[in-house]
Design a protein around this motif. Structure first.
Motif, PDB file in Angstrom:
ATOM      1  N   LEU A 127      34.617  67.758  56.363  1.00  0.00           N
ATOM      2  CA  LEU A 127      35.322  66.506  56.049  1.00  0.00           C
ATOM      3  C   LEU A 127      36.807  66.565  56.423  1.00  0.00           C
ATOM      4  O   LEU A 127      37.306  65.674  57.119  1.00  0.00           O
ATOM      5  N   GLU A 131      38.738  64.304  59.323  1.00  0.00           N
ATOM      6  CA  GLU A 131      39.879  63.450  58.974  1.00  0.00           C
ATOM      7  C   GLU A 131      41.090  63.775  59.834  1.00  0.00           C
ATOM      8  O   GLU A 131      41.809  62.873  60.293  1.00  0.00           O
ATOM      9  N   PRO A 141      39.172  56.958  59.723  1.00  0.00           N
ATOM     10  CA  PRO A 141      38.028  57.815  59.379  1.00  0.00           C
ATOM     11  C   PRO A 141      36.745  57.036  59.113  1.00  0.00           C
ATOM     12  O   PRO A 141      35.652  57.594  59.221  1.00  0.00           O
ATOM     13  N   SER A 142      36.873  55.747  58.790  1.00  0.00           N
ATOM     14  CA  SER A 142      35.677  54.947  58.515  1.00  0.00           C
ATOM     15  C   SER A 142      34.793  54.802  59.748  1.00  0.00           C
ATOM     16  O   SER A 142      33.624  54.442  59.632  1.00  0.00           O
ATOM     17  N   LEU A 145      32.963  58.891  59.475  1.00  0.00           N
ATOM     18  CA  LEU A 145      32.548  59.669  58.306  1.00  0.00           C
ATOM     19  C   LEU A 145      31.131  59.326  57.845  1.00  0.00           C
ATOM     20  O   LEU A 145      30.389  60.212  57.411  1.00  0.00           O
ATOM     21  N   SER A 149      27.715  61.894  57.251  1.00  0.00           N
ATOM     22  CA  SER A 149      26.790  61.978  56.120  1.00  0.00           C
ATOM     23  C   SER A 149      25.350  61.748  56.572  1.00  0.00           C
ATOM     24  O   SER A 149      24.447  62.513  56.240  1.00  0.00           O
ATOM     25  N   VAL A 567      31.744  60.856  51.361  1.00  0.00           N
ATOM     26  CA  VAL A 567      32.548  60.236  52.420  1.00  0.00           C
ATOM     27  C   VAL A 567      32.995  58.828  52.059  1.00  0.00           C
ATOM     28  O   VAL A 567      33.790  58.222  52.781  1.00  0.00           O
ATOM     29  N   GLY A 571      36.564  57.586  53.553  1.00  0.00           N
ATOM     30  CA  GLY A 571      36.358  56.588  54.596  1.00  0.00           C
ATOM     31  C   GLY A 571      36.818  55.201  54.199  1.00  0.00           C
ATOM     32  O   GLY A 571      36.785  54.279  55.019  1.00  0.00           O
TER      33      GLY A 571
END
Length: 604
Positions: A127, A131, A141-142, A145, A149, A567, A571
């Motif tokens: 993670l 980032e 990051p959205s 991320l 997952s 996340v 995110g």
């Protein structure tokens, strides 16, 4: 329905149904931790005479549970040795320049790792690297991320060791008399599932993933600049007393937003720039982690977390304290209570400096905020206290401590032990559980893991939950409830082709997993599903595999799977973001998995 009514005339069947309904309510409501709900159910089934102690507690001595118990320390040794460092370096390299390339790396390279080790530590380890990758390229990051997952979820079904749910299904299969699953029992199904899911993740339209960094809030870009909410008090000797916020040292030196000023019980809201500060004023701030740590060294304010305005240590380094981020995972017993109610500082010997909650701005005093699953707390505590938090089931430590840094010289040993653990049961008659136990001893004997670290690595909550849930399957079978429920479902599905029936079973399991733990969904549905096998001309294993994939492929909600929740905050996602991105993948799996099950097992 008539058979169900007839079955319920048996007092033991009625009691079993009552315990089952109670467990479902508790699982969905979260009033009790899942493992406590499981233990309560086992206790009630024994106390009412439905099951004898030997039947009810058989799950705690099952090979599948012992396998999982040994897998935890082996996985911990792999992470401690730096086995994932090559992946971390690959993500940070210049070869991965676009979000699509990064998603492809996650889907095709990182996902298979989750087939051997639990996906939660995989996501926790990668993670911060992802980032930082986003920060260097100015991307939100959205954008990446959620695929991280989903990739680990897809990889979790590649082998029996990929998920605790896989081992639970193996245990239930043995309890029901169909034999346990082998290491690669369902790999022929999971390989097409993984590859199809990976292609979806790479080719899915970008519009399905939100861009939370394009709304003008640059805090979304950098992990160091993630926005926290914290509370400070103006002490009597502060140079801020008498000055306005606009001209104060607080606004000139630190990148903070003042959300609220509390004075003598009165709440003052922005605009506050011209307000003159007084001793004893409480300020609610939105601040970056970097500036919060700088602010902590500044004597013009005091960080406060509880009613008594407990001051955080002014020099964490000199007092042997560390500052770390912790996440409230799904099922945390801390959710639903405030820091003050929990007496958090006394309970954990840790001071909460600030709180981060996705995109929400917390408008309450820090000690009064009711915690939620997915909240990220910035804590300061002695190293020993943080070690204790690492062993807690209620908090997930996201930062890596110095002592947790890779012991690179032991990496080849740890990797060799893990490979041997997989090859031994594959190439020889040695059972999987024996191979895992030998690997557990080997990682400690070789120095890859210390004995104390071995104990901390074992997730007691998972062990208690899975050990207790097998009692459901035994009770449903013994009282005839599983047969009666299956008969009712079979009558509803009469005339349906086998493919359609398997689709119903798959999507039903998937939807149930969104509101309760996937392990609980498996325990409730597996004994019913196997009773449908004769009417579909399929072996019982085919039904169990369908339930397994339905419970594992959870892409619809942030709470459906632990990694989705991990996340969710970093995110800056919203609830429906997960649903929008995961709906297409869920639809594909609903069509694909039943077809693969029929191809693999076929009508008998």
């Amino acid at each position: 329905m008539a058979q169900l009514i007839s079955t319920l005339q048996d007092p033991q069947a009625l009691i079993s149904l009552g315990v089952l309904v109670l467990a479902v309510v508790l699982f969905i409501s979260g009033a009790l931790a899942p493992e406590l709900t499981g233990l309560l159910s086992v206790g009630l089934l024994m106390a009412t005479g439905v099951l004898g102690p030997q039947e009810a507690l058989a799950g705690f001595g099952s090979p599948a549970l012992i396998t999982l118990l040994g897998l935890f320390p082996v996985s911990a040794a792999l992470f401690k040795s730096g086995a994932l460092d090559r992946l971390r370096a690959l993500i940070a390299s210049e070869r991965i320049r676009t979000p699509r390339r990064l998603i492809a790396l996650m889907a095709f390279v990182i996902a298979p790792v989750s087939g051997v080790v639990p996906n939660t530590p995989v996501v926790a380890s990668l993670l911060p690297v992802v980032e930082n990758w986003c920060h260097r390229r100015g991307l939100s990051p959205s954008r990446v991320l959620l695929p991280l997952s989903f990739s680990t979820v897809l990889g979790g079904t590649l082998t029996l060791l990929g998920s605790s749910v896989n081992l639970l299904v193996s245990d239930i299969s043995q309890q029901l008399g169909y034999g346990s699953l082998e290491l690669f029992s369902f790999t022929l199904i999971s390989l097409p599932v993984w590859l199809t899911g990976a292609v979806y993740l790479v080719l899915a339209p970008r519009v399905l993933l939100p861009d939370r960094g394009s709304d003008g809030d640059d805090l979304a870009v950098s992990p160091e600049r993630s926005s926290y909410c914290t509370e400070v008090t103006i002490p009597e000797d502060s140079e801020l007393v008498g000055s306005s916020l606009h001209n104060s040292r607080l606004q000139r030196r630190f990148d903070v937003d003042v959300l609220e000023l509390q004075r003598s019980g009165e709440r003052l809201l922005p605009p506050l720039a011209d307000r003159r500060l007084q001793a004893g004023d409480h300020l609610l701030l939105r601040v970056t982690r970097q500036d919060l740590l700088r602010l902590q060294q500044d004597h013009t304010v005091q960080l406060t977390t509880q009613k008594q305005d407990v001051e955080a240590s002014l020099d964490g380094a000199s007092s042997g304290q560390k500052t770390v981020e912790v996440l409230l995972p799904a099922g945390s017993t801390l959710a639903g209570a405030s820091l003050r109610e929990l007496r958090f500082r006394q309970r954990h010997n840790a001071t909460v400096l600030a709180l981060r909650r996705g995109q929400e701005t917390v408008q309450e005093r820090l000690g009064q905020v009711v915690l939620r699953e997915g909240d990220v707390l910035l804590l300061q505590a002695p190293l020993d206290s943080i070690r204790g938090l690492q062993a807690s089931n209620d908090l997930l430590v996201l930062d890596r401590l110095e002592d947790d840094l890779p012991t690179v010289r032991r990496k080849p040993v740890a990797v060799s032990i893990a490979i041997g653990m997989l090859l031994l049961p594959t190439l020889t008659p040695v059972p999987l559980v024996a191979s895992v136990l030998l690997a557990t001893v080997a990682v400690v004997a070789s120095g890859c893991l210390r004995p104390g670290e071995l104990q901390r690595a074992i997730r007691l909550d998972v062990i208690l939950l899975l050990g207790s849930l097998t009692s459901f399957s035994v009770a449903l079978q013994k009282t005839g409830l599983a047969d009666a429920l299956a008969t009712g479902l079979e009558q509803w599905l009469v005339g349906w082709p086998s493919y359609g029936s398997l689709m119903v079973l798959f999507i039903g399991t998937t939807l149930l997993t969104q509101v309760m733990s996937n392990a609980a969904s498996v325990a409730l549905l597996a004994p019913v599903a196997v009773q449908l096998a004769p009417s579909l001309a399929l072996p019982p294993t085919a039904m169990l595999i369908t339930v397994l994939f339905g419970a594992s492929q959870s892409f619809l909600t942030p709470v459906g799977y632990q990694t989705n929740l991990m996340v969710f905050g970093p995110g800056r996602y919203r609830f429906l973001d997960v649903t929008r991105y995961g709906s297409g993948l869920t639809l594909i799996m609903t069509l694909l998995v039943p077809a693969l099950v029929l191809w693999r097992y076929g009508p008998t």
